[in-house]
Design an enzyme around this catalytic site. Sequence first.
Site, mmCIF file in Angstrom:
data_model
loop_
_atom_site.group_PDB
_atom_site.id
_atom_site.type_symbol
_atom_site.label_atom_id
_atom_site.label_comp_id
_atom_site.label_asym_id
_atom_site.label_seq_id
_atom_site.Cartn_x
_atom_site.Cartn_y
_atom_site.Cartn_z
ATOM 1 N N ALA A 1 -25.385 0.245 -41.425
ATOM 2 C CA ALA A 1 -26.212 1.193 -41.251
ATOM 3 C C ALA A 1 -27.154 1.551 -42.841
ATOM 4 C CB ALA A 1 -25.853 2.570 -41.115
ATOM 5 N N GLU A 2 -28.503 1.959 -42.799
ATOM 6 C CA GLU A 2 -29.144 1.578 -43.972
ATOM 7 C C GLU A 2 -28.698 2.323 -45.232
ATOM 8 O OE1 GLU A 2 -31.724 4.475 -41.071
ATOM 9 O OE2 GLU A 2 -30.091 2.663 -41.080
ATOM 10 N N PRO A 3 -27.930 3.610 -45.205
ATOM 11 C CA PRO A 3 -27.401 4.491 -46.327
ATOM 12 C C PRO A 3 -26.279 3.607 -47.289
ATOM 13 C CG PRO A 3 -26.495 5.450 -44.584
ATOM 14 C CD PRO A 3 -27.582 4.527 -43.840
#
Length: 667
Positions: A347-349
């Site tokens: 996931a991008e974070p």
Amino acid sequence: MEKPLTPIGTFKTLLNPFQSTATQKDKVVTAEEAVRMIRDNDTVAFGGFAGVGACEEIAAALERCFLDTGAPRDLTLMFAVATGPGNDSNLGLNHLAHEGLLKRIIGGHWGLAPKIQRLAVENKVVAYNLPQGIISHMYRNIASGKAGIFSDVGLGTFVDPRNGGGKLNERTTREIVRLMDIDGEEYLFYKTFPVNVAVIRGTTADTNGNITMEKEALTLESLSIAMAARNSGGLVIAQVERVAQAGTLNSRQVKIPGILVDGVVVARPENHWQTFGEIYNPSFSGEVAVPMNAIPPMDLTCRKIIARRAAFEIKPNCVVNLGIGVPEGVASVANEEKILDFMTMTAEPGVIGGLPAGGINFGAAVNAAALIDQPYQFDFYNGGGVDVAFLGMAEADREGNVNVSRFGSKLAGAGGFINISQNSKKVVFMGTFTAGGMTYAVEDGRLTIQKEGRFRKFVDHVCHITFSGPYGARSKRKILYITERCVFELGDRGPELTEIAPGIDLEKDILAHMDFMPVVREPLKQMDDRIFFPSRMALKDDLLNISPEDRIIYDPASDTLFANLAGYSVKSIHDVKAVENTISGLISPLGRKVQAIGNYDQFVIDPDLIDPYSAMQQSLQSHYFSRVSRYTTSAFLRMKLGDALEKRGVAPHIFESPEEAHAFLKN
């Protein structure tokens, strides 16, 4: 007219404003003391990600200060992802949604802070929406004194100056994104500006301001924000849940060094939940690993149908990105089908591995393998590190453009969607075919639409271009649009209809509810029947049923043969011969030996075939391999295969990890 952004160096001549020189080492202050140091017209950058890691104590104190005193005023608020509960509750950045307090907002994803959205939509503030990855990288460039960022991220979308330059309303007139030509290639230039105040969060601080994050679900871009403010001559305020004596923190755990931090605010427990949905989940922070079989499967709804069809796009050992909303279902399906071990979810974070969380916990992950800072995750994403991305789709048009960022009064923002959709090797957009009250039935493996939704999602022109279809088509990547009733693939002429669900009528249920006529590929395939039955699809068998030709490659750059035999089943002499023939076909034409490495994780072999398999390996090594290493996490397989090879006079060189196997070849 807009005022210029606050110039750099506003605070450069100040001593630490939170302490007198006599107590300068002790940086612990109250939230009220901290926010009083924020001045009119400051640019304030807030960390956090949606429902994760909100700086609630400080945001609430800033709101109270403004309502009580009228100051500070006219702030520029900056965030990669706005924190909030997704409703009008007074949580997260909703605290700051007051006219006069804010004059400008520059944000990536706005969806979880509706009150902030309304300020922009109602033209009450200057407002920009930039890609989430650009903002996270912008902090780094501000810290290092760069004038801006050159990137192809955003070309053809609403961020492109030809389509609005990220401006969100009539009040916003100043251009902060420029189109530039460099050596005949188009790029966007995102101009940087000083950050006067950084608001970040950690778990523990010592009295010198060193910050650790042992109980945080994400580390985000906190270090980059702090450096940006520090090197802009500004202030850094950190919210934590506890304070330690100076010099007692493990230096390897310190994520934000004290030289960057001006004030430490100890939050009340109710203002320092790990997420807005969890007080503390130790599996989010890596303290414990929880059993994955405890996660219940989804019911057979439209969301699951879409997620199941999307899961067919997963290949062994691929790196996957999951967007928020419908794409979250792919993780649930993968877990139910027992195929999570054959891919790496991200996931991008900054989450790598494990099972990405959904809902208000989106961004965190259960049992993550690694957690890195968000700017580095976007380095990986922008460089093409994601094999397949599963993203939402609110509406799509005849050119293949997709909108997920804005609909009338609803401003979700692009978030990381633009970075991910432009740079992933394969992109799968996911959403229902229509919206607003659609009802349906799934019976006996057939889908029946009982009542159509009020709103069409396949329109003539999307109202906001978050993904550019023409830009995507030029890349020649595989780009799919998956709904519960059909599948489209992006071609040179826009979306082309390739699959239809059993029970669905092409004219009545699909073409009659589109604003444009798509290309219909012949023959039009039927979506896999298994998707529409409640039982498991046995997707694991499909995933592992890969031919040796697709598993074994020769890389000329490293002069190495790679054999991905993970999950390969040797059930007959034919399976042994298939491996041998594939390898000889690749290496024999070279007329020389090469080095080789084999992945034997979850490799299965019939006991009666161990001897012929080891004989085949002996022949390959004598004819084609200068050096060979193998790896598997199975101690039993290392022993069994190793003994068989040694009996043939072949040094097995079977290691537990790929790192050890690769290191052996380099020695």
